[in-house]
Write an enzyme that holds these catalytic residues in place. Structure first.
Site, PDB file in Angstrom:
ATOM      1  CB  SER A  99      44.116  46.103  47.134  1.00 31.18           C
ATOM      2  OG  SER A  99      44.232  45.298  46.077  1.00 31.18           O
ATOM      3  CG  ASP A 146      47.293  40.788  42.812  1.00 29.49           C
ATOM      4  OD1 ASP A 146      47.175  40.116  41.723  1.00 29.49           O
ATOM      5  OD2 ASP A 146      46.031  40.803  43.172  1.00 29.49           O
TER       6      ASP A 146
HETATM    7  C1  GLA Z   1      42.884  37.545  42.736  1.00 27.45           C
HETATM    8  C2  GLA Z   1      44.316  37.629  43.763  1.00 27.45           C
HETATM    9  C3  GLA Z   1      45.449  37.035  43.045  1.00 27.45           C
HETATM   10  C4  GLA Z   1      45.071  35.886  42.121  1.00 27.45           C
HETATM   11  C5  GLA Z   1      43.928  36.025  41.198  1.00 27.45           C
HETATM   12  C6  GLA Z   1      43.421  34.876  40.528  1.00 27.45           C
HETATM   13  O1  GLA Z   1      43.200  38.861  41.698  1.00 27.45           O
HETATM   14  O2  GLA Z   1      44.485  38.761  44.233  1.00 27.45           O
HETATM   15  O3  GLA Z   1      46.398  36.622  43.950  1.00 27.45           O
HETATM   16  O4  GLA Z   1      45.079  34.554  42.823  1.00 27.45           O
HETATM   17  O5  GLA Z   1      42.903  36.532  41.956  1.00 27.45           O
HETATM   18  O6  GLA Z   1      44.456  34.568  39.675  1.00 27.45           O
END
Ligand code: GLA
Length: 374
Positions: A124, A168
């Site tokens: 995403s 991310d």
């Molecule tokens: C998901 C969220 C991230 C982070 C991880 C856990 O991937 O998108 O922002 O919080 O979980 O580390």
């Protein structure tokens, strides 16, 4: 053909026209530092060589989107939230329109991607960051990778409605080639850390059905814990400001499970900084131990593992050449990251594929890539 070439070709086929702009961005895998980004802690993601490319073209009216992987979408302008795959693009469009409502009267989009879906590598964020980069070119807005990441993150939280941290999108936008990105999620300071080891991703195949609700619940627990601790320490800015040495004094102020959650956040943040140092020093054994400690903490203190993820981790840790293994991403299903000594990744992946008891749906060797680009 690269995803960028395929997105441009898909655009031509679907819309009988040339795209105005094409950009691509990678997925990410986080080496260590899980569930700390939304507390302003440190994370250490690597960009994957798998990329998502987005080709865009201005249109007189309406929103039309095609993808190699999802059903074609047609919607009115401006695009509203639909619950479908194109929401990640529509969220980015909404951000550009918030800055200038007259910027666009319609848009055509074609998406091509090598980033595996649902494998814990943030397909995403790759889609959002690539869409933001392509739209910036189309609209002649010069945005830095940091600005692209911030815009993509707003699209995910405000439009798609996922209350994720910044890791991310920052990883997909900023990671330098061949390195991990040590990111302080509060100051957004970054530094590059060379990755001198092999990475293998083992997909569990478990459904993510519980994830959204549990993730939001953990965030609320964190906010609750912070509010309670501030009653005793009014100057406490964030959970990651707690020095590990103060945990014995502060944790008794919290009821379970908040004490466990805080212990994870504080120690995981420290582990990430130590892990980056170990990588820099080439101390792979220490790095592997920290990766293992991260999983054990996610399992026992943050309670976001599953029996299947634990079984995959246990099996992986027994293999020769493996330095460490842990669940990666949010947890509650998803994937396990296996860290292997340099040159051992392919052999480790082979052995995991051959494990009939685990029956893993997909095991992939991760090739590090680089952040957003054309
Ligand atoms: C998901 C969220 C991230 C982070 C991880 C856990 O991937 O998108 O922002 O919080 O979980 O580390």
């Amino acid at each position: 053909m690269t995803p960028a070439d395929r997105a441009a070709a898909l655009f031509r086929t679907a819309f009988a026209a040339q795209a105005d702009a094409v950009a691509s961005a990678p997925g990410r895998v986080n080496l260590v530092g899980e569930h700390v980004d939304y507390h302003g802690g440190h994370v250490l993601p690597v960009a994957t060589a798998w990329r998502t490319a987005v080709a865009v073209g201005a249109a007189a009216d309406g929103f039309a989107a095609v993808s190699e992987h999802g059903a074609p979408i047609r919607a009115a302008w401006p695009p509203a939230r639909s619950g479908g795959w194109s929401d990640y693009v529509a969220g980015v469009v909404t951000e550009f329109l918030a800055a200038d409502p007259a910027a666009l009267g319609g848009l055509r989009v074609a998406v091509a991607s090598d980033v595996p879906l649902g494998a814990g590598v943030s397909s995403s964020a790759a889609l959002e960051v690539a869409a933001a980069a392509a739209l910036a070119v189309l609209l002649r807005r010069s945005l830095s990778p940091r600005e692209l990441a911030a815009l993509a993150h707003r699209a995910e939280t405000a439009f798609v409605g996922v209350p994720c941290g910044v890791m991310d999108q920052m990883a997909s936008a900023l990671t330098p080639a061949g390195s991990a990105l040590l990111l302080d999620c509060r100051s957004l300071r970054t530094s590059a850390v060379p990755v001198g080891l092999d990475l293998v991703l083992a997909e569990s195949g478990e459904s993510h059905a519980l994830r959204a609700g549990q993730y939001a619940a953990r965030r609320r627990e964190g906010d609750d814990a912070l509010a309670r601790l501030r009653a005793a320490v009014p100057t406490l800015g964030s959970l990651v400001d707690i020095p590990p040495a103060s945990l014995p004094r502060l944790l008794p102020l919290l009821p379970p499970p908040l004490d466990r959650r805080v212990r994870h956040v504080v120690n995981e943040n420290q582990r990430t900084v130590l892990a980056a140092r170990a990588l820099e020093a080439g101390d792979l054994a220490t790095f592997g131990r920290l990766v293992n400690a991260s999983h054990d903490s996610l399992r026992d203190l943050y309670e976001c593992s599953t029996a299947r993820l634990d079984a995959i981790v246990t099996a992986a840790r027994r293999l020769p050449g493996v330095l460490g293994a842990r669940l990666v991403g949010a947890g509650w299903g998803g994937a396990v990251l296996v860290v292997a000594a340099p040159g051992e990744g392919d052999r480790v992946a082979e052995r995991l594929r051959a494990d009939v008891a685990l029956a893993l749906p997909a095991v992939r060797v991760i090739r590090p890539g680089a952040g957003v680009g054309g």
